[in-house]
Write an enzyme that holds these catalytic residues in place. Sequence first.
Site, PDB file in Angstrom:
ATOM      1  N   ILE A  45      10.325   0.449   0.370  1.00  0.00           N
ATOM      2  CA  ILE A  45       9.627  -0.206  -0.738  1.00  0.00           C
ATOM      3  C   ILE A  45       8.202   0.341  -0.858  1.00  0.00           C
ATOM      4  CG2 ILE A  45       8.854  -2.421  -1.697  1.00  0.00           C
ATOM      5  CD1 ILE A  45      11.836  -2.353  -1.691  1.00  0.00           C
TER       6      ILE A  45
ATOM      7  N   HIS B 107      13.948  -1.176   8.012  1.00  0.00           N
ATOM      8  CA  HIS B 107      13.379  -0.023   7.316  1.00  0.00           C
ATOM      9  C   HIS B 107      13.085  -0.276   5.848  1.00  0.00           C
ATOM     10  CE1 HIS B 107      14.009   2.974  10.537  1.00  0.00           C
ATOM     11  NE2 HIS B 107      14.878   2.056  10.924  1.00  0.00           N
ATOM     12  N   ARG B 108      13.419  -1.506   5.402  1.00  0.00           N
ATOM     13  CA  ARG B 108      13.249  -1.751   3.980  1.00  0.00           C
ATOM     14  C   ARG B 108      11.780  -1.654   3.569  1.00  0.00           C
ATOM     15  NH1 ARG B 108      17.282  -4.524   0.855  1.00  0.00           N
ATOM     16  NH2 ARG B 108      17.923  -5.743   2.653  1.00  0.00           N
ATOM     17  N   ALA B 109      10.874  -2.064   4.467  1.00  0.00           N
ATOM     18  CA  ALA B 109       9.443  -2.023   4.149  1.00  0.00           C
ATOM     19  C   ALA B 109       8.997  -0.585   3.844  1.00  0.00           C
ATOM     20  CB  ALA B 109       8.633  -2.588   5.308  1.00  0.00           C
TER      21      ALA B 109
END
Length: 346
Positions: free
Chosen positions: A269, A264-266
Amino acid sequence: MKKGLMLNAINPKISGILIRGEKGTAKSTAVRAIAALLPEIEVVADCLYGCDPEDITTMCMNCRQRLAKGETLPRLRRKMRVVDLPVSATEDRVVGTLDIEQAIKKGEKRFEPGVLAQANRGILYVDEVNLLDDHIVDVLLDSAAMGVNTVEREGVSFTHPANFILVGTMNPEEGELRPQLLDRFGFSVNITGILDPKLRVEVVKRRSAFEEDPEGFADRWETAQDELRQQIIAAKALLTKVQISDDILFLIASIAIEMGVDGHRADLIMMKASKTMAAFNGREEATEEDVRQAVDLTLLHRMRRKPFQEQVIDSQKLQDVMAGAKHRHACAHTHPHVHSHTHSHT
Ligand SMILES: [Zn+2]
């Protein structure tokens, strides 16, 4: 590369940028140049870690103890720092050293700060980050994840804040990065040499003008430089006011799913980058165009790798995903639907 560096200067929570490219494409020059554009921050004047006097949660032990004793912490405004981490640096140089004799004899911890202490609240710059020793990489990953550096020796440990923006450059011909480290960089860009002859001539002309008269060159560009600096400062002030609608958040989620990224980091960011992009353009609402700009910087190093294939963003596919998400939302709007705005996580 320039956009990615500027967005990080405005919003450190984007958490850095990896600049990949062949030799001689001004990667290091661009990173060093961003130092002149970085905004000022308020620090505790005599603290080794440059603690934020307004935020006790991120303070070092010493600053906390001083506050507890009722002391007023002296304040100072200074620029964010760009601190170099040489590839050859030893672990001691990076994390700092603990004087263990002092600790045993006198019961006091004497700590000699390292690069991570200097980099707190600034930029940690690693040229040729792919050549870093595996062990140093582990130390960096730990600090980047926790926001603190912990040094342990013979049962004695010392901890200090180490919140930094990681900026790395690398030449992919000299080896790849471990995926865990790759994912730590908020953004990544691929830099190639310019193929337009006109622009190449311009590069040569500017470079030789600088070499002949560095001060005169800097003077000629100072107005443009200052305009950019003011734009970054204004964007930093505006950032907390920027809103992002659920429509845009759904668009971001669809892009992450369809473009095939892990975790889920994308999404996070892309959300932060879109808001920062809006602030950079003086707007209080993130738009589809902001998302499009964020995608280029966020997804490249996060898409699932296919063997023997160069990592590129399929722009046609991206266009289709964006059009599709818009269409689905136009339909959703015909039904009763609550739309909320969020301003957290800037
Ligand atoms: Zn402190």
